[in-house]
Design an enzyme around this catalytic site. Structure first.
Site, PDB file in Angstrom:
ATOM      1  CG  MET B   1      90.846   8.450  56.327  1.00 24.97           C
ATOM      2  SD  MET B   1      90.438   6.718  55.600  1.00 24.97           S
ATOM      3  CE  MET B   1      90.147   7.252  53.831  1.00 24.97           C
ATOM      4  CB  CYS B   2      97.325   8.212  56.699  1.00 22.05           C
ATOM      5  SG  CYS B   2      97.333   9.718  57.380  1.00 22.05           S
TER       6      CYS B   2
END
Ligand code: SF4
Ligand code: SF4
Lengths: 503, 349
Positions: B1-2
């Site tokens: 993610m991020c």
């Protein structure tokens, strides 16, 4: 006091209900285990070396081989081997010879290193659908590149790259000389190297003319005896390897007994027929790194700086410092051969007790070269006891660029690791020069087997890389984060610079 | 993610952090509230020729004096102060962020073409490896990193990011999967002029780390992004590669493609892989690297992480999501998806 005979090691039995007295076992056993008595075949088990040839060739599966139960008084220290060795030496007064690799029951470090795989956060890569790059260049690399921008804005590379060997797999076939193994065995390996797009070492025995068609895939060796070395030989090789030491026998030279030096071996090695071929323990022109550097340079000069020069040493506790010296000697690659490496013949005491495991040696060498900032400038090749694709992958994760296989390639050609190579009677036509035995090995078929093995391992390495989310071998090299130690002690974890499982 | 978002104004005009904050918050789903951060170039015009050294102190009673002393040994502290912060309901203040404006004494470092940079690099490594309770996380001239463990909007409000003005902004919303969420682990990562935001996981970290450490860098932040900043510093600053060549080294073309290139190009690309094979990064990633000249974004070689680029007048954007970019600039001149390994470069004129 009479010592008497030592007990049997193996017991051969023939099932009379199955045996049809075809006599194939008699033909196949070069050690004279079988003979015909009337209409029965009897076995003298004492002669057996457990090479499995008779079993493989018996059309009726009539032969059974078991390790003979030992009836010595049990003792934790005075093992049957220890006692038998004493009996034999008391009788002969000589050094005990042995073939193949270390036969001590020591734990394998490779088996106590576990590889990693990705889950969820980091997708694993499927090598069947995505590109997976195992291409490896062996040789000197610059530590940095210099570029120039032309007025048109193009990038001009100013650094000149030294000659490198290019392989599409990190697996090569190590040096086994003509003399130690048969010409057919060498031919099979050369064909395999050719098919698999990798390289094979000639060993210190020179290059037989039958190998010339494969010379682009051959690395020629210069050992202390300088057998078979002339400018033609050097020019034929794709690379040159200076052999300082060998994993199975660090600190000693080689000895091919005169009786094995027939006309062909004599021509190839450039020594008189029937003379002992003794390669001394040291090279008599190398007593320091400076001397080594001179030899490296001379070999390069002789071949017009067209060929990488490797230096092979046995894995010993000072291997890291020696490797750093080698890197500075101008050599393009250092080969480190661990104490499980095979051999045609070595004193048993050396084979089993001198040297260190390849896992520790590679790790230390890689670390030392890095701490000196020169790891990038030299390739590192690991050898000595690589048994499967997992060992290959782990060796690379510990810091090797590529591996040499030896015993594994022989096993692919039929070798049963009986360890009797030093007798020159290898029933599989590998470690022998006896024409009838050599003829048993078909270079075409066995070449395919070895090529298949390399292909299979290469696929397995790429699967392991894909599972770890890595699609280029450069990113596996020295990537110790992808390894965890399982049941290894703190000291060993430190040497290997890997974390323990669960960490 | 991020989630990552970055913007450069190619004319050098400054923007305040208010809309970056909104754009990053737009991607809250990509984070877990365990780390967010902002980097801005041009934020300290009044100290433009000093190195702005940002430090997290566990406490200033025990750890600040030795850091002061170390800096004073190597140069002059022109000014220092606590970085102003504003209490937030959902953000626990664990460290005290401090900034020094520092001028190194070049005569103290001999035998190097860039003594000032080398002094600062040395200080970063020294403090981060030997001084417990102090962490230097930003050390460039006229740039600042502002980060903490928290959601993007909380971190922004904690530092009141809208009060800072920069011509380049980098922002990051973290979803840590490998290492714990802690302040030092939040992005951007910075060394000297280089700042990095990263979405992904670098599977070659072990190789990259051992490579970069053999050049004297020390990885101390337990995260794979740190190594990117050092790699870029090594390749760009020390080895003199330009942005395109740096990206070529970090995310090189496949051998198949290289084999098909015309000879000169092939030799160049082969040389890069041979020389910089250990710097090459593997695994899924989308990265934006900045220095005072501009930003460069690129993904891994098979684009396992999203990256989108856009332009609107002088501004160029690189982000994980187009929606985030449109939060800043609803009307865009051009939006495109860079191909795997292909750099997107926005340079200040
Ligand atoms: S030495 Fe080999 S061929 Fe002979 S009996 Fe034993 S296993 Fe069979
Ligand atoms: S090469 Fe032949 S003699 Fe040597 S171990 Fe293998 S089978 Fe036995």
């Amino acid at each position: 006091m009479a010592i008497g005979s030592v007990p049997l090691r193996y017991k051969i039995t023939i099932d009379p209900d199955r045996c049809m007295e075809c006599g194939r076992c008699i033909e196949n056993c070069p050690y004279g285990t079988f003979r015909k008595e009337g209409d029965r075949i009897v076995a003298v088990s004492r002669n057996c070396t457990a090479c499995h040839r008779c079993i493989a060739m018996c059309p009726r599966d009539a032969i059974t081989l078991v390790e003979h139960p030992v009836d010595y008084r049990s003792h934790p220290l005075w093992t049957p081997e220890a006692r038998e060795a004493i009996y034999n030496q008391a009788r002969t007064g000589g050094i005990i010879l042995a073939g193949m690799g270390n036969a001590m029951p020591l734990p394998s470090i490779f088996d106590r290193l576990l590889l990693d795989a990705c889950q969820v956060t980091n997708p694993s890569i499927d090598p069947l659908r995505e590109p997976m790059e195992l291409r490896t260049y062996l040789g000197k690399k610059p530590s940095k590149l210099a570029f120039r921008r032309t007025e048109a804005g193009d990038v001009e590379l100013e650094t000149k790259i030294a000659p490198n060997l290019m392989i599409e797999t990190p697996i090569m076939i190590g040096h086994m000389s003509y003399g130690a193994i048969s010409l057919n065995a060498q031919l099979a390996l050369a064909r395999a190297a050719h098919t698999a797009g990798t390289f094979m070492g000639t060993g210190e025995g020179g290059m037989h003319p039958d190998l010339y068609p494969y010379q682009k895939r051959l690395i020629v060796q210069v050992a202390s005896g300088r057998f078979g070395v002339d400018i033609d030989y050097l020019n034929r090789g794709a690379a040159i390897e200076i052999k300082i030491g060998q994993g199975a026998k660090p600190g000693i030279g080689g000895h091919l007994p005169g009786e094995k030096v027939g006309p062909d071996v004599s021509r190839t090695r450039m020594i008189p027929e029937g003379s002992d071929a003794i390669s001394p323990a040291p090279h008599h022109d190398i007593y320091s790194i400076e001397d080594l550097a001179q030899l490296v340079r001379s070999l390069k000069e002789a071949t017009e700086w067209q060929k990488p020069v490797f230096v092979k040493i046995a894995a010993v506790h000072n291997a890291a410092a020696v490797a750093a010296g080698i890197a500075r000697s101008g050599a393009d690659a250092v080969v480190v051969d661990g104490f499980r490496g095979g051999t045609g013949a070595a004193p048993k005491v050396f084979r089993d007790h001198v040297g260190i495991p390849i896992e520790a040696a590679i790790s230390a060498v890689d670390q030392k070269l890095r701490s000196q900032g020169i790891r990038n400038e030299v390739s590192v090749i690991a050898s000595g006891g690589i048994r499967d694709a997992a060992d290959v992958t782990k060796a690379i994760a510990l810091g090797a660029d590529a591996v040499y296989i030896g015993t594994a390639a022989l096993v692919a050609m039929g070798c049963r690791v009986c360890g009797t190579c030093y007798r020159g009677l290898c029933p599989w036509g590998i470690a022998t020069q006896r024409p009838d035995l050599v003829a048993r090995l078909d270079p075409v078929r066995e070449g395919e087997h070895v090529a298949n093995l390399i292909h299979a391992w290469t696929m397995e390495v790429s699967e392991l890389m894909g599972a770890a989310g890595i699609n280029a071998i450069e990113s596996l090299r020295g990537n110790r984060d992808r390894l965890r130690g399982y049941m290894l002690d703190e000291g060993m974890l430190q040497v290997l610079d890997v974390k323990t499982v669960g960490a | 993610m991020c989630g990552i978002i970055s913007v450069v104004d190619r004319s050098g005009a400054v923007m305040d952090g208010a809309r970056i904050r909104d754009a990053l918050s737009m991607m809250d789903e990509r984070g877990s509230g365990e780390g967010a951060g902002y980097a801005a170039y041009g934020v300290y015009p009044e100290f433009a020729d000093c190195y702005a050294i940002h430090v997290f102190f566990d406490n200033i009673v025990e750890t600040k004096a030795p850091v002061d002393a170390l800096l004073e040994t190597w140069g002059t502290i022109v000014h220092d102060e606590e970085i102003p912060t504003y209490e937030q309901a959902h953000l626990r203040k664990i460290h005290t962020p401090w900034r020094y404006f520092f001028r190194p004494d070049p005569t103290l470092m001999t035998g190097t073409p860039s003594p000032e940079d080398d002094i600062v690099t040395y200080l970063v490594m020294k403090v981060n490896t030997t001084m417990r309770g102090a962490l230097i996380y930003s050390s460039g001239k006229n740039i600042g990193v502002f980060k903490a463990a928290g959601w993007p909007e909380d971190v922004a409000d904690f530092y009141r990011i809208q009060d800072y003005k920069g011509y380049i902004w980098l922002a990051h919303n973290r979803y840590p999967t490998n290492t714990r969420g802690w302040w030092g682990g939040a992005h951007p990562f910075n060394l000297l002029d280089w700042s990095v935001v990263h979405n992904g996981e670098i599977t070659s970290y072990g190789t990259n780390r051992r490579y970069i450490e053999s050049y004297g860098y020390k990885c101390t932040m337990f995260t794979d992004t740190e190594v990117v900043a050092y790699l870029v510093d090594l390749l760009a600053r020390k080895h003199g590669l330009d942005e395109e060549l740096v990206v070529r080294a970090l995310a090189p073309p496949f051998w198949d493609e290289i084999d098909r290139m015309p000879e000169k190009e092939r030799e160049l690309n082969r040389a890069i892989r041979l020389a910089y094979g250990s710097a090459m990064m593997n695994g899924p990633f989308a990265i934006v690297v900045a220095n005072h000249d501009g930003i460069a974004g690129f993904t891994d070689r098979i684009k396992l992480r999203p990256l989108v680029a856009a332009e609107e007048g002088d501004r160029m954007y690189i982000s994980s999501e187009e929606a985030a970019i449109r939060r800043i600039a609803p009307e865009l001149d051009r939006v495109w998806m860079p191909r795997a390994g292909e750099p997107v470069i926005g340079r200040v004129r």
